[in-house]
Design a protein around this motif. Sequence first.
Motif, PDB file in Angstrom:
ATOM      1  N   LYS A  79      74.796  85.018  26.195  1.00 10.74           N
ATOM      2  CA  LYS A  79      73.939  85.992  25.532  1.00 10.74           C
ATOM      3  C   LYS A  79      74.386  87.416  25.814  1.00 10.74           C
ATOM      4  O   LYS A  79      74.479  88.249  24.909  1.00 10.74           O
ATOM      5  CB  LYS A  79      72.493  85.789  25.986  1.00 10.74           C
ATOM      6  N   THR A  80      74.703  87.707  27.068  1.00 16.32           N
ATOM      7  CA  THR A  80      75.127  89.061  27.454  1.00 16.32           C
ATOM      8  C   THR A  80      76.427  89.451  26.766  1.00 16.32           C
ATOM      9  O   THR A  80      76.567  90.558  26.241  1.00 16.32           O
ATOM     10  CB  THR A  80      75.293  89.154  28.973  1.00 16.32           C
ATOM     11  N   ILE A  81      77.386  88.550  26.762  1.00 18.22           N
ATOM     12  CA  ILE A  81      78.684  88.859  26.162  1.00 18.22           C
ATOM     13  C   ILE A  81      78.542  89.078  24.656  1.00 18.22           C
ATOM     14  O   ILE A  81      79.137  90.004  24.095  1.00 18.22           O
ATOM     15  CB  ILE A  81      79.692  87.737  26.476  1.00 18.22           C
ATOM     16  N   ARG A  82      77.744  88.260  23.999  1.00 14.32           N
ATOM     17  CA  ARG A  82      77.533  88.453  22.559  1.00 14.32           C
ATOM     18  C   ARG A  82      76.875  89.813  22.282  1.00 14.32           C
ATOM     19  O   ARG A  82      77.243  90.493  21.310  1.00 14.32           O
ATOM     20  CB  ARG A  82      76.689  87.316  22.006  1.00 14.32           C
ATOM     21  N   GLN A  83      75.924  90.191  23.126  1.00 10.98           N
ATOM     22  CA  GLN A  83      75.272  91.484  22.955  1.00 10.98           C
ATOM     23  C   GLN A  83      76.265  92.629  23.144  1.00 10.98           C
ATOM     24  O   GLN A  83      76.259  93.601  22.372  1.00 10.98           O
ATOM     25  CB  GLN A  83      74.121  91.627  23.952  1.00 10.98           C
ATOM     26  N   GLU A  84      77.127  92.512  24.145  1.00 10.66           N
ATOM     27  CA  GLU A  84      78.113  93.565  24.407  1.00 10.66           C
ATOM     28  C   GLU A  84      79.077  93.709  23.230  1.00 10.66           C
ATOM     29  O   GLU A  84      79.392  94.834  22.810  1.00 10.66           O
ATOM     30  CB  GLU A  84      78.875  93.251  25.692  1.00 10.66           C
ATOM     31  N   PRO A  97      79.513 102.790  26.211  1.00 11.48           N
ATOM     32  CA  PRO A  97      79.094 101.558  26.897  1.00 11.48           C
ATOM     33  C   PRO A  97      79.781 100.322  26.305  1.00 11.48           C
ATOM     34  O   PRO A  97      79.888 100.190  25.087  1.00 11.48           O
ATOM     35  CB  PRO A  97      77.572 101.528  26.647  1.00 11.48           C
ATOM     36  N   ASN A  98      80.251  99.463  27.203  1.00 12.41           N
ATOM     37  CA  ASN A  98      80.876  98.171  26.862  1.00 12.41           C
ATOM     38  C   ASN A  98      82.289  98.277  26.300  1.00 12.41           C
ATOM     39  O   ASN A  98      82.927  97.247  26.062  1.00 12.41           O
ATOM     40  CB  ASN A  98      80.011  97.384  25.866  1.00 12.41           C
ATOM     41  N   LEU A  99      82.798  99.497  26.098  1.00 12.26           N
ATOM     42  CA  LEU A  99      84.148  99.613  25.540  1.00 12.26           C
ATOM     43  C   LEU A  99      85.188  99.061  26.505  1.00 12.26           C
ATOM     44  O   LEU A  99      86.167  98.426  26.087  1.00 12.26           O
ATOM     45  CB  LEU A  99      84.463 101.074  25.209  1.00 12.26           C
ATOM     46  N   HIS A 100      84.995  99.275  27.794  1.00 10.17           N
ATOM     47  CA  HIS A 100      85.928  98.746  28.792  1.00 10.17           C
ATOM     48  C   HIS A 100      86.012  97.225  28.699  1.00 10.17           C
ATOM     49  O   HIS A 100      87.097  96.640  28.707  1.00 10.17           O
ATOM     50  CB  HIS A 100      85.480  99.175  30.184  1.00 10.17           C
TER      51      HIS A 100
END
Length: 387
Positions: free
Chosen positions: A198-203, A300-303
């Motif tokens: 879930k977290t990875i899909r959101q990112e 956010p999350n670009l890295h």
Amino acid sequence: MSEIFEIRISHQFKDFQKEEWNLLVPPDSVFQEYEFLAGLEKTGCIGNSDWTPVLVSSRREGVLWGVLPAYVRSDSYGEYIFDFQWANAFHRAGIPYYPKLTVAVPFTPVTGSRILLHPNLTAQERDFLSSELLQKLLQFGKEKETSSVHLLFCKEEEQKTGIQNSFAPRLSHQYHWFNKGFASFDEFLSTLVKDRRKTIRQERRKISESGLNIQTLTGDKITEDHAHTFYEFYKDTHSKKWGQPYLNRQFFLEMYHTFRHRLLLVLASDLSGKPIGGSWNVFRDGFLFGRYWGALEHIPNLHFECCYYRLIDYAIEHKMERVEAGAQGEHKFLRGYEAVPMYSLHHIYNEQGRAAIESYLEREIVMERENISAYNAQSPIKALREG
């Protein structure tokens, strides 16, 4: 057998031919290729008092059969297998720790062959020549009054040869991603526990909705402008964390001209086409290595997208075996990278120092094995968590 191999020591990469050197480099050890190492020397990133090459080589009938690339070090920065406490202990005892000899890829915490051998050698010749090269380096180190010799991020099979030649083993760990034959990123996600999926899909969704244009570039899609751009990314990140960067602009340009066939760039740009951030990576055959990251703006999350997810995408699409993303690792671990052992070897000339360090290493190995097992027992990868 010794009379058929001529062992010598050189101090510059230009004493070798690119073709003969690269013939000795296996696919999973791409940073040992001539273009990368000679590029560091040519652009002045090594070859000074911090990384002076000591290239132990073996020839037979004019053919290069083995190379052991080492460096005289006056400090321990850029090695990533930390021995600063050892140096401090030597200093307190009134014993010089520097100079020392290090067998590693400068500034590159990536596992790979440290003893480069011709693929046509027999198993017996490989064992013999490995020992001959190590013994020549040990002799050189003793004559030059260095404190020690270190092989960092070596392969597990090289440990046996090192131990047989009076080196003590050391164990550490990194986080690597392994391709289990995945057909897609979603299939990889299916192997993770629910909350991490879930977290990875959101990112990834947030990045896709950000309006950024993210490209994965290889080969002729890479331009000289990209070399300048990624140097700026690298310089910005390094200066924020560590100060003066190890690499210079000339190195990135040299890699564009001589090593572009090994580069994979993930570049994020805004709507105007302005580069915002990205990752500079190296690949060969089934192996992909993340190296440098930078961003001129905080997104956010670009890295995670540039350094992890896009590399996994590429590895799956091209059926690559492994992705390594360098030192440190909590972010990697939470995104499906496994804790794996890293090996190194250490020879200390001073008898009292050697006894103390070897005793410490024996305890450290036990601790690291427990750490690796404990990390993987908490892995988001369901198969690892279930044992």
